[in-house]
Scaffold this active site. Structure first.
Site, PDB file in Angstrom:
ATOM      1  N   ASP A   1       3.413   1.941   7.902  1.00  0.00           N
ATOM      2  CA  ASP A   1       2.365   0.930   7.707  1.00  0.00           C
ATOM      3  C   ASP A   1       2.808  -0.273   6.875  1.00  0.00           C
ATOM      4  O   ASP A   1       2.046  -0.803   6.061  1.00  0.00           O
ATOM      5  CB  ASP A   1       1.115   1.558   7.072  1.00  0.00           C
ATOM      6  CG  ASP A   1       0.302   2.349   8.085  1.00  0.00           C
ATOM      7  OD1 ASP A   1       0.738   2.424   9.252  1.00  0.00           O
ATOM      8  OD2 ASP A   1      -0.739   2.900   7.710  1.00  0.00           O
TER       9      ASP A   1
ATOM     10  N   ASP B   1       0.838  -1.205   0.000  1.00  0.00           N
ATOM     11  CA  ASP B   1       0.000   0.000   0.000  1.00  0.00           C
ATOM     12  C   ASP B   1       0.872   1.254   0.000  1.00  0.00           C
ATOM     13  O   ASP B   1       0.634   2.191   0.767  1.00  0.00           O
ATOM     14  CB  ASP B   1      -0.937  -0.010   1.213  1.00  0.00           C
ATOM     15  CG  ASP B   1      -2.109   0.971   1.057  1.00  0.00           C
ATOM     16  OD1 ASP B   1      -2.409   1.352  -0.090  1.00  0.00           O
ATOM     17  OD2 ASP B   1      -2.704   1.352   2.073  1.00  0.00           O
TER      18      ASP B   1
END
Length: 555
Positions: free
Chosen positions: A153, A135
């Protein structure tokens, strides 16, 4: 609701304020008393925390990411569960790429290159450790206090996409605008998927838009799979062709046609698009256009694969390898011959090198320490043929002195000329036209509005000579003031005693102040005065409780 965690502690971490929310988690600003630092606390939303499978994968992926120790990967300090809250804690970084693009619109090419180098360094390390991000996007790229890009993340998208619930619904988790084609198809992924998403991110940073847009998820996903991306240069003509080529190779539909690894992309950015030392500047810039290889070995390999696939209808197997090697060898011989033919030409002087550097970094911004105040002019060579025939050689003329603008500003300040970003910090430019220009320096401020975060001036550049500008923007913080009794007067002054703010408490809002040192004085009738000294950092939320000791008036 996210407010349920405010003022609470999760593990040893205090939760202070809500600073953001994503698709699966709330993000809070917190405090770590053990390390005495501010932190970011991510807490799974209840609909995910209630799923044991999601929770287990979330904690597992966060724990895996916590083991990735690299300067360009955000540091995860803790992963845990308390009551119904599933959370992880990471360093709180001052700003993100999204914020920077909102401020600038696009990144100047030197900043774009640095962004690519930092992110590829992080991806190369993570991929070697067997972790794919899945992502990569502007939201997940942050910046530390030195301006280094830091990726956040890692692995969290996998935690959300691999749960039993998401598998049953065939849901692909990620951000559609940044999907790789194989991600949009729901296929297995490797590190080259991250490179595609990085290509979308670099496209957005270079142009202000993403390459594929649509009204719904399916339309965007289809475009990633089927449509060719537009040229970034069509949105940003100042972007060099080298940088455009790098972005478009990242955006190839077939993973085989992208860079083979993050290390290869990092090497491309390092070797082709950045000059690290004055010696390398001189050597690199002294090459003529015919002497330079127009593409790297990895780019050449990808182009040969595409050419052979078009010719033979599929990716070549072992039978085609000798032919490809032979064709590549012929290309190398041709380039070598071109280089040999150019060696007889005189090497450019420092003046030519500096001028070439200015054209490679539009609109001609380079650090101060690479540009002399005065550049020696080079006289043209006389026409020797005319002299041999008895004709007097033509008189040579010295070119006029250069027109140079020097800007001195804090590190990290974005410099603009007439609203166009040209670089950060102190820099020099010799390509501006004569005339009047607005020069501005803007700091990334976390409080809006903050008038001191931008400093500007107007200058008039003459036909030649050096113009120096010094700008000192200051980002802001905020101060909340609680006063008892109501109606007390307050005054905020600088450490030097200059008045900044004054009025009557209570206040309807916080005070927005430039980062610095301040004195606070609060007074009321029949009360002992309250005084305080505090330091306010950029982006800090400072809170003052002024409870005055008062004596009731005698009756």
């Amino acid at each position: 609701m996210p407010e349920r965690h405010l003022g609470q502690t999760l593990g040893r971490f205090r939760v202070d304020s809500l600073i953001g929310a994503g698709g699966f988690a709330w993000v809070y600003k917190g405090y770590d008393p053990e390390l005495d630092i501010p932190v970011a606390v991510k807490v799974l939303k209840p609909q995910y925390a209630g799923d044991e499978n999601v929770e287990e994968r979330f904690r597992r992926e966060a724990s895996t990411a916590a083991k990735l120790r690299h300067p360009n990967i955000v540091r995860i300090l803790a992963v845990g569960r308390q009551d119904s809250a599933v959370y992880f804690v990471m360093d709180l970084l001052p700003t993100g790429l999204d914020t920077r693009l909102q401020l600038l619109g696009t990144l100047p090419e030197p900043m774009l290159i640095r962004l690519g180098l930092d992110v590829t360094a992080a991806l190369a390390f993570a991929h070697r450790e067997g972790v794919i991000h899945r992502d990569i996007k502007t939201d997940n790229i942050l910046f530390d206090e030195h301006g280094n890009a830091v990726v956040a993340d890692f692995g969290i998208a996998r935690a959300m996409s691999d749960s039993s619930e998401h598998t049953r619904t065939n849901m692909v988790v990620g951000t559609p605008q940044y999907f790789s084609p194989e991600q949009a198809r729901g296929q297995s992924l490797d590190g080259r998927s991250d490179l595609y998403s990085l290509g979308v991110t670099l496209f957005k940073a270079a142009t202000g838009v993403v390459p594929f847009q649509g009204d719904d998820w399916y339309e965007i996903a289809r475009a990633h799979v089927e449509d060719r991306p537009p040229r970034p240069g069509s949105f940003n003509p100042a972007l060099s062709r080298d940088m455009e080529r790098v972005i478009l190779q990242c955006l190839e539909k077939d993973p085989e046609d992208r860079y083979p690894s993050a290390e290869a992309l990092h090497a491309e950015l390092t070797q082709r698009l950045i000059v690290t030392t004055p010696q390398e500047q001189e050597r690199t810039l002294s090459l003529t256009a015919t002497q330079r290889l127009p593409f790297s070995a990895s780019a050449a390999a990808a182009r040969w694969r595409r050419t052979l696939r078009r010719a033979f209808g599929r990716t070549p197997g072992r039978w085609a390898l000798p032919g490809a090697i032979a064709l590549l060898a012929i290309a190398i011989v041709i380039v070598t011959a071109l280089r040999s033919r150019g060696r007889g030409a005189p090497a450019p002087t420092r003046t030519a090198a500096a001028s070439s550097l200015a054209t490679r970094l539009p609109p001609s911004a380079v650090p101060l320490d690479t540009r002399p105040d005065t550049v020696a002019a080079v006289a043209p060579t006389p026409d020797t043929t005319a002299g041999a025939l008895g004709t007097a050689p033509q008189a040579t003329h010295q070119p006029p002195p250069p027109r140079i603008l020097h800007v001195t500003a804090p590190a990290g300040a974005v410099i603009t000329v007439d609203g166009v970003p040209i670089g950060t910090g102190s820099l020099s430019s010799d390509s501006l036209a004569a005339g009047r220009h607005e020069i501005a320096a803007t700091m990334e401020s976390f409080i809006a509005p903050c008038s001191t975060a931008r400093a500007s001036t107007h200058v008039r550049l003459g036909a030649h000579g050096t113009t120096r500008v010094s700008l000192t923007p200051r980002a802001c913080g905020s101060m909340a003031l609680d006063v008892v009794p109501a109606g007390a007067h307050f005054a905020v002054t600088t450490a030097a005693g200059d008045s900044v703010e004054n009025g009557v408490a209570p206040l309807d809002t916080v005070l927005v102040l430039p980062a610095g040192s301040y004195h606070l004085q609060v007074s009321a009738r029949y009360c002992a005065p309250y005084t305080s000294h505090f330091e306010l950092a950029a982006g800090e939320e400072h809170h003052e409780w002024a409870h005055l000791i008062c004596v009731p008036p005698s009756s």
